[in-house]
Enzyme design. Structure first.
Site, PDB file in Angstrom:
ATOM      1  CG  ASP A   1      46.757  20.534  55.882  1.00 51.19           C
ATOM      2  OD1 ASP A   1      46.831  21.261  55.086  1.00 51.19           O
ATOM      3  OD2 ASP A   1      46.523  20.984  57.333  1.00 51.19           O
TER       4      ASP A   1
ATOM      5  NE  ARG B   1      49.297  19.166  57.556  1.00 51.41           N
ATOM      6  CZ  ARG B   1      49.791  18.821  56.509  1.00 51.41           C
ATOM      7  NH1 ARG B   1      49.865  17.331  56.260  1.00 51.41           N
ATOM      8  NH2 ARG B   1      50.103  19.433  55.246  1.00 51.41           N
TER       9      ARG B   1
ATOM     10  CD  GLN C   1      41.277  27.197  53.074  1.00 52.02           C
ATOM     11  OE1 GLN C   1      40.639  27.776  52.462  1.00 52.02           O
ATOM     12  NE2 GLN C   1      42.681  27.585  52.673  1.00 52.02           N
TER      13      GLN C   1
ATOM     14  N   GLY D   1      47.517  24.976  50.935  1.00 56.77           N
ATOM     15  CA  GLY D   1      48.635  24.420  50.594  1.00 56.77           C
ATOM     16  C   GLY D   1      48.441  23.152  50.066  1.00 56.77           C
ATOM     17  CG  HIS D   2      45.925  22.110  47.363  1.00 61.01           C
ATOM     18  ND1 HIS D   2      44.764  22.394  46.482  1.00 61.01           N
ATOM     19  CD2 HIS D   2      45.310  22.375  48.291  1.00 61.01           C
ATOM     20  CE1 HIS D   2      43.928  22.734  47.300  1.00 61.01           C
ATOM     21  NE2 HIS D   2      44.045  22.560  48.350  1.00 61.01           N
TER      22      HIS D   2
ATOM     23  CG  ASP E   1      50.472   5.468  52.511  1.00 63.29           C
ATOM     24  OD1 ASP E   1      49.304   6.213  52.285  1.00 63.29           O
ATOM     25  OD2 ASP E   1      51.545   6.040  52.627  1.00 63.29           O
TER      26      ASP E   1
ATOM     27  CE  LYS F   1      41.153  20.657  49.924  1.00 64.07           C
ATOM     28  NZ  LYS F   1      41.836  20.448  51.493  1.00 64.07           N
TER      29      LYS F   1
END
Ligand code: IMP
Length: 422
Positions: free
Chosen positions: A12, A303, A223, A39-40, A331, A15
């Site tokens: 996460d 997360r 990952q 999950g991208h 940011d 990438k």
């Protein structure tokens, strides 16, 4: 230039966005490990795309995308992902998406096995994505897996699936979990495989030809290093080599094909699932969640968030051979007053600059921090490194020194254009 993009934390890291950015100059984008546990999220021209198995290059025309031999592929999951992305106006043809005939197949019972294993671990559970990733890799290593090439030979595949389904049912029964009839597994798998068959090929010579022809190759890691089966926070890891080496074993291209390794990491740390997280910080988690940030792309789970951990990043830069750092989500820290960076751990009074292998040491690892002043300024419209506030540049400088690698990209927002090249 042939580039590996690898995650340096617990996945996460953003990438997908860096891959998408670098895809502009790439000819071929390749996935070499993991499965649809990944999950991208990529935001391009204002549209949000969530990719799990498809390489990020799929969003571009005229790029070849390869799902390599090291990936574990759930045909049902991939078909629904393809339909979703196609419904967003992206065409996915056999010329654009190639699937290795050596990739292992995630079958419906692998997902139940994943659940069974988690139940049996009780409060020690890994917190997997329940996509059947671990059990499929286990079958691969145990030499009882099914590969995409097997599905091209239906009678052979049916016999193999039947045998394995009956074996697996014995385990599932013990956990009082639903069992499968071989016919059910076969029909569900082949219904999905029909859509995929024309994409399945021997990708290795195709990749070698692209390499020899001087095409630009982009290896898209999934990952992150701390989830690597060898280098991660074992056993709270995924079941593949998420580090740069996975790009070669998972594709059939040799290490000599790789020229640079871009390590992607957030300006802070996040992790989902269970396991050690020395710099985890409730205050920072609440702050980021209140901004609507840091919810998983695959599962929607919030997360855990924490301060930048350069003990882990230093190690990640070593094992991946990182040639440039891509720091994302700068940011996210824009409004924070004071920022902490973990420079080492104290374990029982001794200082550790690298993560311990002894899993019991994690519970006793206390971060040693340095503090830097925040910049308290919006960075989302900065387009060059010089546009960044002085305190943000000081933070990045310290970051780079502590990790031992130069910074090559800084992400200041989710859009493709909010990526500063340093
Ligand atoms: P599995 O890969 O589903 O077996 O899950 C093993 C561990 O890896 C769990 O902690 C998951 O949350 C984590 N994991 C797997 N894929 C990703 C990912 O793409 N991002 C972040 N964590 C992941």
């Amino acid at each position: 230039m042939n580039t590996v993009i690898t995650g340096l934390q617990w996945g996460d890291e953003g990438k997908g966005k860096i891959v998408d950015y670098l895809t502009e100059t790439a000819d071929v984008v390749i996935r070499g490990q993991g499965g649809n546990n990944a999950g991208h999220t990529v935001i391009a021209k204002g549209t949000k795309y969530v990719l799990h198995l498809l390489p990020s290059g799929i969003l571009w025309d005229n790029k070849i995308n390869v799902i390599g031999n090291g990936v574990v592929l759930d045909p049902i999951g991939l078909v629904s992902e393809i339909s979703r992305i196609e419904s967003q106006g992206i065409s996915i043809t056999p010329e654009k998406l190639l699937i290795s005939d050596r990739a292992h197949v995630v079958l419906p019972f692998h997902k139940e096995l994943d659940a069974a294993r988690e139940i049996s671990l009780g409060d020690q559970k890994i917190g997997t994505t329940k996509r059947g990733i671990g059990p499929t890799y286990a079958d691969k290593i145990n030499r009882c897996g099914i590969r995409m090439a097997d599905l091209l030979n239906r009678p052979f595949a049916e016999a193999q699936i039947t045998k394995r389904t009956l074996e697996v049912n014995e385990i599932l029964s013990k956990f009082e979990l639903p069992t499968f009839t071989p016919e059910q597994v076969i029909s569900e798998t082949f219904a999905a495989f029909e859509r995929l068959a024309s994409h399945v090929t021997n990708t290795i010579p195709i990749l070698h030809k692209a390499w020899k022809d001087g095409k630009s190759l982009l290896f898209e890691g999934a990952q992150g290093t701390l989830l690597d089966i060898d280098f991660g926070t074992y056993p709270f890891v995924t079941s593949s080599n998420t580090t740069a080496g996975g790009s070669t074993t998972g594709t059939g291209l040799p290490p000599t094909a790789i020229q640079e390794v871009i390590g992607v990491c957030k300006a802070y740390t996040t992790r989902v699932g269970s396991g050690p997280f020395p710099t985890g910080d409730e205050g920072l988690s609440d702050y980021l969640h209140n901004l609507g940030r840091e919810f998983g792309a695959t599962t929607g789970r919030p997360r855990g968030c924490g301060w930048l951990d350069t003990v882990l990043l230093r190690f990640a830069c070593m094992v991946n051979g990182v040639t440039g750092l891509a720091v994302t989500n700068l940011d996210g820290l824009d409004e924070y007053e004071e920022l902490k960076i973990c420079v080492a751990y104290d374990v029982d009074g001794s200082r550790h600059d690298l993560p311990p292998a002894d899993r019991s040491a994690w519970d006793r690892a206390t971060p040693i921090y340095v503090s830097l002043p925040g910049w308290k300024q919006d960075t989302t419209s900065c387009t060059t490194y010089d546009d960044l506030p002085p305190n943000a540049k000081a933070y990045l400088k310290k970051f780079s020194e502590l990790c031992g690698a130069p910074i090559t990209f800084v992400g200041v927002g989710p859009d493709r254009v909010q990526t500063i090249k340093v």
